[in-house]
Scaffold this motif. Structure first.
Motif, PDB file in Angstrom:
ATOM      1  N   ARG A 179      59.655  -0.077  23.219  1.00 32.50           N
ATOM      2  CA  ARG A 179      59.050  -0.749  22.059  1.00 32.50           C
ATOM      3  C   ARG A 179      58.312  -2.016  22.483  1.00 32.50           C
ATOM      4  O   ARG A 179      57.262  -2.347  21.924  1.00 32.50           O
ATOM      5  CB  ARG A 179      60.112  -1.059  21.004  1.00 32.50           C
ATOM      6  N   TRP A 180      58.834  -2.735  23.480  1.00 31.32           N
ATOM      7  CA  TRP A 180      58.155  -3.923  23.994  1.00 31.32           C
ATOM      8  C   TRP A 180      56.840  -3.525  24.681  1.00 31.32           C
ATOM      9  O   TRP A 180      55.793  -4.144  24.446  1.00 31.32           O
ATOM     10  CB  TRP A 180      59.066  -4.683  24.963  1.00 31.32           C
ATOM     11  N   ALA A 181      56.896  -2.493  25.514  1.00 35.51           N
ATOM     12  CA  ALA A 181      55.721  -2.066  26.276  1.00 35.51           C
ATOM     13  C   ALA A 181      54.590  -1.582  25.371  1.00 35.51           C
ATOM     14  O   ALA A 181      53.410  -1.699  25.725  1.00 35.51           O
ATOM     15  CB  ALA A 181      56.110  -0.965  27.266  1.00 35.51           C
ATOM     16  N   THR A 182      54.949  -1.054  24.196  1.00 35.03           N
ATOM     17  CA  THR A 182      53.929  -0.566  23.267  1.00 35.03           C
ATOM     18  C   THR A 182      53.548  -1.620  22.212  1.00 35.03           C
ATOM     19  O   THR A 182      52.805  -1.317  21.286  1.00 35.03           O
ATOM     20  CB  THR A 182      54.408   0.724  22.563  1.00 35.03           C
ATOM     21  N   GLY A 183      54.086  -2.829  22.351  1.00 37.21           N
ATOM     22  CA  GLY A 183      53.730  -3.913  21.446  1.00 37.21           C
ATOM     23  C   GLY A 183      54.498  -3.936  20.139  1.00 37.21           C
ATOM     24  O   GLY A 183      54.170  -4.701  19.240  1.00 37.21           O
ATOM     25  N   GLN A 184      55.537  -3.121  20.021  1.00 39.29           N
ATOM     26  CA  GLN A 184      56.313  -3.069  18.780  1.00 39.29           C
ATOM     27  C   GLN A 184      57.385  -4.151  18.714  1.00 39.29           C
ATOM     28  O   GLN A 184      57.907  -4.422  17.635  1.00 39.29           O
ATOM     29  CB  GLN A 184      56.957  -1.703  18.622  1.00 39.29           C
ATOM     30  N   LEU A 185      57.722  -4.746  19.866  1.00 40.12           N
ATOM     31  CA  LEU A 185      58.684  -5.851  19.910  1.00 40.12           C
ATOM     32  C   LEU A 185      58.058  -7.021  20.653  1.00 40.12           C
ATOM     33  O   LEU A 185      57.509  -6.833  21.740  1.00 40.12           O
ATOM     34  CB  LEU A 185      59.969  -5.454  20.652  1.00 40.12           C
ATOM     35  N   PRO A 186      58.148  -8.228  20.088  1.00 35.31           N
ATOM     36  CA  PRO A 186      57.609  -9.388  20.790  1.00 35.31           C
ATOM     37  C   PRO A 186      58.577  -9.839  21.882  1.00 35.31           C
ATOM     38  O   PRO A 186      59.773  -9.977  21.656  1.00 35.31           O
ATOM     39  CB  PRO A 186      57.508 -10.444  19.687  1.00 35.31           C
ATOM     40  N   GLY A 187      58.066 -10.004  23.072  1.00 34.15           N
ATOM     41  CA  GLY A 187      58.878 -10.465  24.181  1.00 34.15           C
ATOM     42  C   GLY A 187      57.968 -10.920  25.302  1.00 34.15           C
ATOM     43  O   GLY A 187      56.740 -10.820  25.217  1.00 34.15           O
ATOM     44  N   THR A 188      58.569 -11.427  26.353  1.00 35.52           N
ATOM     45  CA  THR A 188      57.796 -11.880  27.500  1.00 35.52           C
ATOM     46  C   THR A 188      58.604 -11.655  28.767  1.00 35.52           C
ATOM     47  O   THR A 188      59.803 -11.393  28.699  1.00 35.52           O
ATOM     48  CB  THR A 188      57.412 -13.368  27.355  1.00 35.52           C
ATOM     49  N   THR A 189      57.945 -11.751  29.886  1.00 35.20           N
ATOM     50  CA  THR A 189      58.657 -11.584  31.140  1.00 35.20           C
ATOM     51  C   THR A 189      59.103 -12.944  31.668  1.00 35.20           C
ATOM     52  O   THR A 189      58.430 -13.961  31.477  1.00 35.20           O
ATOM     53  CB  THR A 189      57.784 -10.889  32.199  1.00 35.20           C
ATOM     54  N   ALA A 190      60.248 -12.929  32.316  1.00 34.88           N
ATOM     55  CA  ALA A 190      60.781 -14.086  33.023  1.00 34.88           C
ATOM     56  C   ALA A 190      61.174 -13.558  34.393  1.00 34.88           C
ATOM     57  O   ALA A 190      62.222 -12.933  34.541  1.00 34.88           O
ATOM     58  CB  ALA A 190      61.981 -14.676  32.284  1.00 34.88           C
ATOM     59  N   GLY A 191      60.285 -13.726  35.344  1.00 31.71           N
ATOM     60  CA  GLY A 191      60.483 -13.069  36.634  1.00 31.71           C
ATOM     61  C   GLY A 191      60.245 -11.578  36.435  1.00 31.71           C
ATOM     62  O   GLY A 191      59.226 -11.169  35.903  1.00 31.71           O
ATOM     63  N   GLN A 192      61.239 -10.766  36.788  1.00 31.57           N
ATOM     64  CA  GLN A 192      61.118  -9.319  36.588  1.00 31.57           C
ATOM     65  C   GLN A 192      61.783  -8.845  35.301  1.00 31.57           C
ATOM     66  O   GLN A 192      61.650  -7.689  34.933  1.00 31.57           O
ATOM     67  CB  GLN A 192      61.722  -8.581  37.781  1.00 31.57           C
ATOM     68  N   ALA A 193      62.470  -9.742  34.611  1.00 27.29           N
ATOM     69  CA  ALA A 193      63.176  -9.384  33.379  1.00 27.29           C
ATOM     70  C   ALA A 193      62.285  -9.603  32.159  1.00 27.29           C
ATOM     71  O   ALA A 193      61.404 -10.459  32.162  1.00 27.29           O
ATOM     72  CB  ALA A 193      64.439 -10.218  33.237  1.00 27.29           C
ATOM     73  N   VAL A 194      62.544  -8.831  31.129  1.00 30.30           N
ATOM     74  CA  VAL A 194      61.889  -9.046  29.836  1.00 30.30           C
ATOM     75  C   VAL A 194      62.901  -9.765  28.948  1.00 30.30           C
ATOM     76  O   VAL A 194      64.071  -9.389  28.892  1.00 30.30           O
ATOM     77  CB  VAL A 194      61.478  -7.711  29.182  1.00 30.30           C
ATOM     78  N   VAL A 195      62.450 -10.817  28.288  1.00 31.65           N
ATOM     79  CA  VAL A 195      63.327 -11.584  27.402  1.00 31.65           C
ATOM     80  C   VAL A 195      62.723 -11.648  26.004  1.00 31.65           C
ATOM     81  O   VAL A 195      61.504 -11.520  25.825  1.00 31.65           O
ATOM     82  CB  VAL A 195      63.601 -13.006  27.942  1.00 31.65           C
ATOM     83  N   PHE A 196      63.599 -11.836  25.030  1.00 28.90           N
ATOM     84  CA  PHE A 196      63.225 -11.808  23.622  1.00 28.90           C
ATOM     85  C   PHE A 196      63.832 -13.014  22.917  1.00 28.90           C
ATOM     86  O   PHE A 196      64.955 -13.414  23.225  1.00 28.90           O
ATOM     87  CB  PHE A 196      63.742 -10.524  22.965  1.00 28.90           C
ATOM     88  N   ARG A 197      63.101 -13.567  21.956  1.00 36.68           N
ATOM     89  CA  ARG A 197      63.639 -14.685  21.167  1.00 36.68           C
ATOM     90  C   ARG A 197      64.664 -14.137  20.181  1.00 36.68           C
ATOM     91  O   ARG A 197      64.376 -13.212  19.419  1.00 36.68           O
ATOM     92  CB  ARG A 197      62.529 -15.406  20.429  1.00 36.68           C
ATOM     93  N   ARG A 198      65.851 -14.728  20.208  1.00 34.33           N
ATOM     94  CA  ARG A 198      66.939 -14.271  19.339  1.00 34.33           C
ATOM     95  C   ARG A 198      66.516 -14.253  17.868  1.00 34.33           C
ATOM     96  O   ARG A 198      66.759 -13.287  17.159  1.00 34.33           O
ATOM     97  CB  ARG A 198      68.180 -15.147  19.504  1.00 34.33           C
ATOM     98  N   GLU A 199      65.869 -15.301  17.412  1.00 38.00           N
ATOM     99  CA  GLU A 199      65.514 -15.387  15.993  1.00 38.00           C
ATOM    100  C   GLU A 199      64.587 -14.245  15.573  1.00 38.00           C
ATOM    101  O   GLU A 199      64.705 -13.721  14.461  1.00 38.00           O
ATOM    102  CB  GLU A 199      64.904 -16.746  15.658  1.00 38.00           C
ATOM    103  N   LEU A 200      63.671 -13.852  16.456  1.00 36.91           N
ATOM    104  CA  LEU A 200      62.758 -12.758  16.119  1.00 36.91           C
ATOM    105  C   LEU A 200      63.472 -11.407  16.126  1.00 36.91           C
ATOM    106  O   LEU A 200      63.248 -10.575  15.238  1.00 36.91           O
ATOM    107  CB  LEU A 200      61.578 -12.732  17.087  1.00 36.91           C
ATOM    108  N   ILE A 201      64.338 -11.190  17.103  1.00 35.66           N
ATOM    109  CA  ILE A 201      65.082  -9.927  17.174  1.00 35.66           C
ATOM    110  C   ILE A 201      66.020  -9.808  15.973  1.00 35.66           C
ATOM    111  O   ILE A 201      66.127  -8.735  15.362  1.00 35.66           O
ATOM    112  CB  ILE A 201      65.859  -9.822  18.507  1.00 35.66           C
ATOM    113  N   GLU A 202      66.672 -10.900  15.608  1.00 30.74           N
ATOM    114  CA  GLU A 202      67.562 -10.846  14.444  1.00 30.74           C
ATOM    115  C   GLU A 202      66.783 -10.589  13.160  1.00 30.74           C
ATOM    116  O   GLU A 202      67.246  -9.871  12.274  1.00 30.74           O
ATOM    117  CB  GLU A 202      68.381 -12.138  14.359  1.00 30.74           C
ATOM    118  N   ALA A 203      65.578 -11.162  13.038  1.00 29.64           N
ATOM    119  CA  ALA A 203      64.745 -10.920  11.854  1.00 29.64           C
ATOM    120  C   ALA A 203      64.297  -9.455  11.807  1.00 29.64           C
ATOM    121  O   ALA A 203      64.297  -8.829  10.732  1.00 29.64           O
ATOM    122  CB  ALA A 203      63.539 -11.850  11.853  1.00 29.64           C
ATOM    123  N   ILE A 204      63.931  -8.894  12.948  1.00 29.87           N
ATOM    124  CA  ILE A 204      63.531  -7.495  12.995  1.00 29.87           C
ATOM    125  C   ILE A 204      64.709  -6.603  12.645  1.00 29.87           C
ATOM    126  O   ILE A 204      64.574  -5.637  11.886  1.00 29.87           O
ATOM    127  CB  ILE A 204      62.955  -7.137  14.385  1.00 29.87           C
TER     128      ILE A 204
END
Length: 65
Positions: free
Chosen positions: A33-58
């Motif tokens: 879902r992140w790779a297709t733009g359905q979830l907002p997130g960003t990379t931190a090194g090799q990991a993908v991270v997500f803002r808790r507030e946005l994931i909880e709202a979704i």
């Protein structure tokens, strides 16, 4: 010493596994879902991270949690 003071300017971040638990998805499903733009997130090194507030709202919008 007590708990360290949380910096209000630094968002609470989740790993893909933590986001998957909240969204009731697999870790792979979160990555897809992140790779297709359905979830907002960003990379931190090799990991993908997500803002808790946005994931909880979704999760609330999609699951009613």
């Amino acid at each position: 010493m007590g708990e360290p003071t949380r910096d209000p300017y630094i968002p609470d971040l989740l790993s893909a596994a933590e986001a998957a638990d909240i969204l009731k998805l697999t870790r792979q499903g979160v990555h897809k879902r992140w790779a297709t733009g359905q979830l907002p997130g960003t990379t931190a090194g090799q990991a993908v991270v997500f803002r808790r507030e946005l994931i909880e709202a979704i999760a609330k919008a999609e699951l009613g949690d």
